[in-house]
Motif scaffolding. Structure first.
Motif, PDB file in Angstrom:
ATOM      1  N   TRP A  45     -73.406 101.012  15.271  1.00 13.79           N
ATOM      2  CA  TRP A  45     -72.010 100.637  15.034  1.00 13.79           C
ATOM      3  C   TRP A  45     -71.221 100.915  16.311  1.00 13.79           C
ATOM      4  O   TRP A  45     -71.261 102.034  16.838  1.00 13.79           O
ATOM      5  CB  TRP A  45     -71.409 101.495  13.924  1.00 13.79           C
ATOM      6  N   MET A  46     -70.476  99.947  16.810  1.00 15.93           N
ATOM      7  CA  MET A  46     -69.661 100.198  17.997  1.00 15.93           C
ATOM      8  C   MET A  46     -68.385  99.365  17.984  1.00 15.93           C
ATOM      9  O   MET A  46     -68.399  98.183  17.659  1.00 15.93           O
ATOM     10  CB  MET A  46     -70.460  99.941  19.283  1.00 15.93           C
ATOM     11  N   SER A  47     -67.271 100.024  18.301  1.00 13.55           N
ATOM     12  CA  SER A  47     -66.006  99.324  18.447  1.00 13.55           C
ATOM     13  C   SER A  47     -65.902  98.794  19.873  1.00 13.55           C
ATOM     14  O   SER A  47     -66.359  99.448  20.823  1.00 13.55           O
ATOM     15  CB  SER A  47     -64.833 100.262  18.158  1.00 13.55           C
ATOM     16  N   VAL A  48     -65.330  97.612  20.008  1.00 16.13           N
ATOM     17  CA  VAL A  48     -65.236  96.971  21.315  1.00 16.13           C
ATOM     18  C   VAL A  48     -63.802  96.497  21.535  1.00 16.13           C
ATOM     19  O   VAL A  48     -63.035  96.331  20.593  1.00 16.13           O
ATOM     20  CB  VAL A  48     -66.215  95.777  21.427  1.00 16.13           C
ATOM     21  N   GLY A  49     -63.468  96.273  22.809  1.00 15.32           N
ATOM     22  CA  GLY A  49     -62.119  95.824  23.154  1.00 15.32           C
ATOM     23  C   GLY A  49     -62.130  94.802  24.271  1.00 15.32           C
ATOM     24  O   GLY A  49     -63.181  94.487  24.838  1.00 15.32           O
ATOM     25  N   ARG A  50     -60.963  94.315  24.591  1.00 11.18           N
ATOM     26  CA  ARG A  50     -60.849  93.236  25.584  1.00 11.18           C
ATOM     27  C   ARG A  50     -60.836  93.759  27.009  1.00 11.18           C
ATOM     28  O   ARG A  50     -61.113  93.015  27.948  1.00 11.18           O
ATOM     29  CB  ARG A  50     -59.572  92.433  25.333  1.00 11.18           C
ATOM     30  N   LEU A  74     -70.533  94.957  15.905  1.00  7.18           N
ATOM     31  CA  LEU A  74     -69.390  94.953  16.813  1.00  7.18           C
ATOM     32  C   LEU A  74     -68.077  94.853  16.044  1.00  7.18           C
ATOM     33  O   LEU A  74     -67.812  93.861  15.364  1.00  7.18           O
ATOM     34  CB  LEU A  74     -69.496  93.784  17.794  1.00  7.18           C
ATOM     35  N   ASN A  75     -67.244  95.884  16.180  1.00  9.10           N
ATOM     36  CA  ASN A  75     -65.913  95.872  15.584  1.00  9.10           C
ATOM     37  C   ASN A  75     -64.932  95.295  16.597  1.00  9.10           C
ATOM     38  O   ASN A  75     -64.493  95.986  17.514  1.00  9.10           O
ATOM     39  CB  ASN A  75     -65.500  97.283  15.172  1.00  9.10           C
ATOM     40  N   THR A  76     -64.591  94.031  16.419  1.00  9.67           N
ATOM     41  CA  THR A  76     -63.645  93.354  17.311  1.00  9.67           C
ATOM     42  C   THR A  76     -62.246  93.303  16.713  1.00  9.67           C
ATOM     43  O   THR A  76     -61.377  92.602  17.230  1.00  9.67           O
ATOM     44  CB  THR A  76     -64.099  91.907  17.583  1.00  9.67           C
ATOM     45  N   GLY A  77     -62.025  94.026  15.603  1.00  7.39           N
ATOM     46  CA  GLY A  77     -60.756  93.900  14.905  1.00  7.39           C
ATOM     47  C   GLY A  77     -60.640  92.552  14.216  1.00  7.39           C
ATOM     48  O   GLY A  77     -59.541  92.014  14.053  1.00  7.39           O
ATOM     49  N   ASN A 105     -59.271  97.582   3.466  1.00  9.70           N
ATOM     50  CA  ASN A 105     -58.406  98.415   4.313  1.00  9.70           C
ATOM     51  C   ASN A 105     -58.165  97.661   5.612  1.00  9.70           C
ATOM     52  O   ASN A 105     -59.102  97.445   6.388  1.00  9.70           O
ATOM     53  CB  ASN A 105     -59.059  99.769   4.596  1.00  9.70           C
ATOM     54  N   ARG A 106     -56.906  97.241   5.844  1.00 15.54           N
ATOM     55  CA  ARG A 106     -56.589  96.386   6.987  1.00 15.54           C
ATOM     56  C   ARG A 106     -55.491  97.017   7.840  1.00 15.54           C
ATOM     57  O   ARG A 106     -54.353  96.520   7.897  1.00 15.54           O
ATOM     58  CB  ARG A 106     -56.122  95.008   6.491  1.00 15.54           C
ATOM     59  N   PRO A 107     -55.776  98.119   8.527  1.00 10.08           N
ATOM     60  CA  PRO A 107     -54.737  98.751   9.349  1.00 10.08           C
ATOM     61  C   PRO A 107     -54.272  97.834  10.481  1.00 10.08           C
ATOM     62  O   PRO A 107     -55.071  97.197  11.161  1.00 10.08           O
ATOM     63  CB  PRO A 107     -55.441  99.995   9.902  1.00 10.08           C
ATOM     64  N   LEU A 155     -60.809  86.567   3.098  1.00  4.47           N
ATOM     65  CA  LEU A 155     -61.910  85.594   3.195  1.00  4.47           C
ATOM     66  C   LEU A 155     -61.750  84.680   4.404  1.00  4.47           C
ATOM     67  O   LEU A 155     -62.748  84.233   4.991  1.00  4.47           O
ATOM     68  CB  LEU A 155     -62.010  84.780   1.904  1.00  4.47           C
ATOM     69  N   SER A 156     -60.512  84.420   4.813  1.00  2.00           N
ATOM     70  CA  SER A 156     -60.300  83.608   6.016  1.00  2.00           C
ATOM     71  C   SER A 156     -60.774  84.359   7.261  1.00  2.00           C
ATOM     72  O   SER A 156     -61.309  83.754   8.205  1.00  2.00           O
ATOM     73  CB  SER A 156     -58.826  83.221   6.160  1.00  2.00           C
ATOM     74  N   LEU A 157     -60.602  85.686   7.264  1.00  2.00           N
ATOM     75  CA  LEU A 157     -61.099  86.506   8.379  1.00  2.00           C
ATOM     76  C   LEU A 157     -62.623  86.511   8.400  1.00  2.00           C
ATOM     77  O   LEU A 157     -63.244  86.433   9.470  1.00  2.00           O
ATOM     78  CB  LEU A 157     -60.565  87.925   8.262  1.00  2.00           C
TER      79      LEU A 157
END
Length: 371
Positions: A45-50, A74-77, A105-107, A155-157
């Motif tokens: 599991w890894m969060s990633v950014g731009r 990959l957590n791209t938000g 949960n959508r922070p 669901l669109s996400l």
């Protein structure tokens, strides 16, 4: 004539043998390129950014691959643009890519925050939309799976991520309700005792949820003396999550992708703690987060929880891959934890998180791949 046939037959065998050798080489090469050389899969599991460069991500993916990892979550938000950028970089290094997203949960969701009515409400009347009223932590911004527009947004996400070429699965995290009960090891952090379902942590009493429930069962949970013992009210919420997952499954499979999810340790516990009965879902892979120290359990609990989940999935095609929390694992315990998952029927192990792993931990993971 007989001699000629023998010669021809021997020649044919030679050609077939050469062909099989070439096929084996091709198969081996394919496995090396796709990260599937072992049937026991290792995930990260890894969060990633731009902000990080492509070359920095390439180096990180190379490191994971060289240490035995097969897949990255990959957590791209839930950003498909960032996912499109990183997916070919990871797959080029031989890693499967799974699109990790926060679900109910959508922070920080700018679209959802325009709709206060989309958010879950506690039995005490507190809304996850209002910062001061959120349970436990500020990033607990839970959408109601019962609100049709909130569900459509989620669901669109999911679909946006499923459309990205090269992605193996969309990975649902926080696919549940807020914690009715925190893991016992975390209670001191919040100064809490949770020996019953407390009103501030019992969700979803939003209008959308209550109205939908009342249409089915003709009673109002807000007027119940003890809603915790009403089985229809509990089952309604379990089914709201189930149907959301089932709809997401149809969305991703329409795009020839799979659906995976991070879940609580085993179905009975998940049911009790967060209204999440994942053995009843339509889903391809589950990654239960068997973080034993959060529950004040001993190391062998990893094997127990893995086995329980595998048994609950018996007869289904859903795979179980055990999730491990590496910051709390000593080197000997990490090695044993991997073996406990293998011995109790898991199809793989997912690690959180590789950014904090030591070189020694990477070496243990790499060595265990060969065992």
């Amino acid at each position: 004539m007989r001699l000629s046939k023998i010669i021809i037959f021997a020649f044919a065998l030679t050609i077939a043998s050469c062909g099989n050798t070439e096929k084996k080489k091709e198969t081996t090469q394919l496995a090396e390129n796709t990260g599937t050389e072992s049937s026991f899969k290792y995930w990260s599991w890894m969060s990633v950014g731009r902000k990080k460069s492509d070359s920095a991500y390439t180096a990180h993916f190379k490191k994971l691959k060289s240490n035995g990892f097969d897949a990255v979550l990959l957590n791209t938000g839930a950003d498909p643009k960032l996912l499109r950028r990183l997916t070919p970089i990871a797959t080029k290094e031989g890693l499967e890519v799974h699109a990790w997203m926060f679900t109910t949960n959508r922070p920080g969701d700018s679209i959802a925050q325009q709709h206060p009515e989309w958010y879950q409400v506690s039995r005490s009347g507190k809304s996850c939309f209002i910062k001061e009223e959120r349970p436990y932590v500020g990033y607990y911004q839970w959408l109601s799976p019962s609100h049709p527009d909130a569900r459509k947004h989620i669901l669109s996400l999911v679909e946006g991520l499923a459309e990205v070429e090269g992605v193996a699965s969309v990975h649902l995290d926080y696919i549940r309700y807020p914690d009715v009960y925190l893991p016992i090891g975390l209670l001191p952090k919040y100064g809490l005792k949770q020996e019953e379902e407390l009103a501030d942590y019992d969700f979803d009493y939003s209008d959308a949820s209550v109205e939908k429930f009342m249409a089915l069962h003709h009673k109002d949970p807000r007027e119940m003396e003890n809603p915790a013992i009403d089985i229809e009210w509990k089952n309604f919420r379990l089914n709201e999550i189930k149907t959301l997952v089932d709809e997401a499954y149809e969305v991703v499979h329409k795009h020839d992708k799979k659906l995976s999810a991070a879940v609580f340790p085993y179905p009975e516990m998940a049911d009790h703690m967060v209204r999440q009965r994942w053995d009843k879902w339509k889903i391809d892979m589950v990654l239960p987060m068997i973080y034993y120290n959060f529950y004040n359990e001993e190391l062998d609990w990893i094997g127990y929880a893995t086995k329980q989940g595998v048994q609950d999935l018996e007869g289904k095609t859903t795979e179980l891959h055990t999730g491990l929390f590496t910051p709390k694992l000593s080197n000997p315990d990490l090695k044993e934890a991997i073996q406990l998952a293998k011995d109790n029927g898991a199809k793989g192990v997912a690690f959180f998180d590789d950014y904090s792993m030591t070189d020694e931990q990477f070496e243990i993971i790499k060595a265990s791949k060969k065992e």
